[in-house]
Write an enzyme that holds these catalytic residues in place. Structure first.
Site, PDB file in Angstrom:
ATOM      1  N   GLU A  32       2.205   5.639  -8.536  1.00  0.00           N
ATOM      2  CA  GLU A  32       1.099   4.900  -9.045  1.00  0.00           C
ATOM      3  C   GLU A  32       0.232   4.676  -8.535  1.00  0.00           C
ATOM      4  OE1 GLU A  32       0.606   1.764 -10.663  1.00  0.00           O
ATOM      5  OE2 GLU A  32       2.042   0.480  -8.989  1.00  0.00           O
ATOM      6  N   CYS A  57      -2.804  -3.804 -10.375  1.00  0.00           N
ATOM      7  CA  CYS A  57      -3.183  -3.066 -10.414  1.00  0.00           C
ATOM      8  C   CYS A  57      -3.340  -3.364 -12.030  1.00  0.00           C
ATOM      9  CB  CYS A  57      -1.721  -2.030 -10.206  1.00  0.00           C
ATOM     10  SG  CYS A  57      -0.807  -2.074  -8.259  1.00  0.00           S
TER      11      CYS A  57
HETATM   12  C1  SIN Z   1       1.124  -4.198 -10.329  1.00  0.00           C
HETATM   13  O1  SIN Z   1       1.699  -3.285  -9.573  1.00  0.00           O
HETATM   14  O2  SIN Z   1      -0.335  -4.172 -10.054  1.00  0.00           O
HETATM   15  C2  SIN Z   1       1.831  -4.869 -11.522  1.00  0.00           C
HETATM   16  C3  SIN Z   1       2.950  -4.667 -11.807  1.00  0.00           C
HETATM   17  C4  SIN Z   1       2.877  -6.208 -13.007  1.00  0.00           C
HETATM   18  O3  SIN Z   1       1.392  -6.971 -12.820  1.00  0.00           O
HETATM   19  O4  SIN Z   1       3.864  -6.238 -13.582  1.00  0.00           O
END
Ligand code: SIN
Length: 514
Positions: A270, A304
């Site tokens: 991820e 992210c």
């Molecule tokens: C992330 O993993 O950065 C974000 C997850 C989200 O905003 O739902």
């Protein structure tokens, strides 16, 4: 552009006291020493100071943690899945009880505002509930056989030890997405948290150990190892680790992926995002502005899924940009633990320098920059910035790069195909959104020739996913899926079983042999 300051910062000693209280409340007995004593510093972006130091995990200790998890796996894999679910249910109860304690640590180490930190812990509670339900639903298929008196079916079995590597920006939720699912699937876990968030990891470890003790599970089902990249590499290269689930930068994934695959381990990546939203002429602009500001400026641009590119129809671009700039001006920036703050600090000086560099490049590329200035809240080591909006003449190389800071690049389009092509043109493929009230545009965006991202939303922003869906993205984002839907399948191995309940032995495809 000026943005309202809301608060003065707490003292570092005050923050230290909050950490001690929170760790004591969750039952952690971990030893914390003063700055300079041990190799692993625990800092806070609130003041930018080192709060404590801890001893990093040695290679021998990491080896022992993996051995413990591997040993626990030998009994955990045959523990009935609903019984495994009882451990996750207990963890969920403890998280409800200690929601505020854990959120305090998230705010202190990751700089998230209180509401987002509480939301992150809520996400942990949600995934525990999901996983408990899943513990009675690890279904396989029954498949029609071409042979008389035969049946085909699929069974799903635990994989082994799962190595979980997480990033600073979701210091607890991503651990729980992986751990809650892995545990009900019959796997055991060794976690390497970000070196920027060791305190929240201590708290999570205390809670999972309490949960394990309460339900009589071996503590080896979930271990934590702490330290920098080298500690993570021990998980990456260890053949006892069946799956490495890693969250972080594209560069990290490019190193981790091939190393794990070279030993035929499984990998779940991820990685970065470079998320865009398209705003069409029919969009409800009130709703779009609210969603855009949360997605682009929330978490100080350090998700992210943060919205980094806005692709706006030229007929609404001027109005939309001026409304976003006005909204940005009213965003309270400051101590993330103070009531009313909406934008907390950047994680560290490097993040700030990268933001400054990106804005300089944007200007050099002909971009018009609103905001982005640093706010001096009295502590030189802390980095508070106003979120920036940049009107770009085109998608330059800069726009193709993920800068982990609150910068929103705005570009215009005239035709939906062009907008979708702009959405898809970057290497990353995590999240995307369209704001429209035209069902044809919405469906087109979600169709096979629409957004190429793992997440394609309509009339909501790019961030803030719910745990029920599978989370992850395509292309340089790594292709992995975590959390809900059928993401659990990545944590299990599939066996295809053919059962002959006849007394003949017909071969498939009509083959005759002897
Ligand atoms: C992330 O993993 O950065 C974000 C997850 C989200 O905003 O739902």
């Amino acid at each position: 552009m000026t943005t309202m300051h809301t608060t003065t910062l707490p003292t570092t000693d005050d923050v230290r006291a909050r950490v001690r209280d929170a760790l004591r409340a969750v039952g952690s007995t971990a030893e914390l020493a003063g700055p300079g004593e041990y190799g692993l510093p625990a800092s806070t972006p609130i003041t930018g100071e080192v709060l404590f130091t801890m001893a990093a995990t040695t290679p021998e200790q990491a080896d022992a943690a993996i051995a413990e998890a591997a040993q626990a796996f030998t009994t955990w894999r045959t523990t009935p899945a609903p019984v495994r679910g009882a451990l996750v249910a207990r963890l969920g109860e403890l998280l409800v009880e200690h929601k505020a304690d854990l959120a305090t640590l998230v705010t202190i180490e990751a700089g998230k505002i209180t509401s987002e930190a509480l939301g992150e812990v809520q996400e942990m509670i949600d995934i525990c509930q999901f996983a408990v339900g899943l513990s009675r639903q690890l279904y396989g298929k029954t498949i029609a056989s071409e042979r008389p008196g035969h049946r085909l079916m699929e069974t799903w079995h635990p994989l082994g030890v799962v190595g979980v590597i997480t990033a600073f920006n979701f210091p607890v939720a991503v651990w729980s997405w992986n751990t809650a699912i892995a545990l009900v699937c019959g796997d055991t876990v060794v976690w390497k948290p970000s070196e920027l968030t060791p305190l929240t990891a201590l708290a999570c470890q205390a809670l999972i150990e309490r949960a394990a003790d309460d339900v009589g599970a071996p503590r080896g089902v979930s271990r934590v190892i702490q330290g920098d990249r080298e500690v993570g590499e021990l998980l990456v290269d260890d053949p006892r680790v069946a799956l490495v689930s890693a969250t972080g930068s594209v560069r990290m994934g490019q190193q981790v992926g091939p190393r794990v695959m070279a030993r035929f381990g499984k990998v779940l990546l991820e990685l970065g995002g470079n998320n865009a939203a398209i705003v069409t002429p029919s969009a409800d602009l009130d709703l779009a502005v609210r969603a855009i500001v949360f997605s682009a400026a929330g978490t100080a641009g350090q998700r992210c899924t943060t919205l980094r590119r806005l692709i706006v129809h030229s007929s609404v671009a001027d109005e939309l940009v001026s409304r976003i700039v006005a909204a940005y001006r009213s965003l309270p920036i400051g101590d993330p633990s103070a009531e009313g703050t909406l934008v907390g600090p950047l994680i560290h000086e490097t993040a700030y320098r990268e933001m400054v560099g990106a804005l300089e490049q944007a200007r050099a590329d002909g971009g018009e920059v609103f905001g982005g200035e640093r706010h001096d809240l009295g502590d030189e080591s802390a980095f508070y910035v106003a979120p920036a909006v940049v009107r770009m003449p085109a998608q330059t190389e800069l726009v193709h790069t993920e800068t982990f800071a609150p910068i929103l690049y705005v570009m215009t389009y005239d035709d939906l195909d062009e907008a979708i092509a702009l959405n898809n043109t970057v290497p990353q493929g995590l999240s995307s959104a369209i704001f429209t009230t035209d069902i044809r545009e919405a469906e087109r965006f979600m169709a096979a020739d629409g957004s190429d991202c793992g997440i394609a939303n309509v009339n909501i922003g790019t961030s803030g996913a719910e745990i029920g869906g599978a989370f992850g993205g395509e292309k340089h984002t790594g292709g992995g899926r975590e959390s809900g839907s059928d993401a659990w399948k990545a944590y299990m191995r599939r066996a295809t079983n053919t059962i002959n309940y006849s007394s003949d032995l017909p071969l498939a495809q009509g083959v005759h042999f002897g």
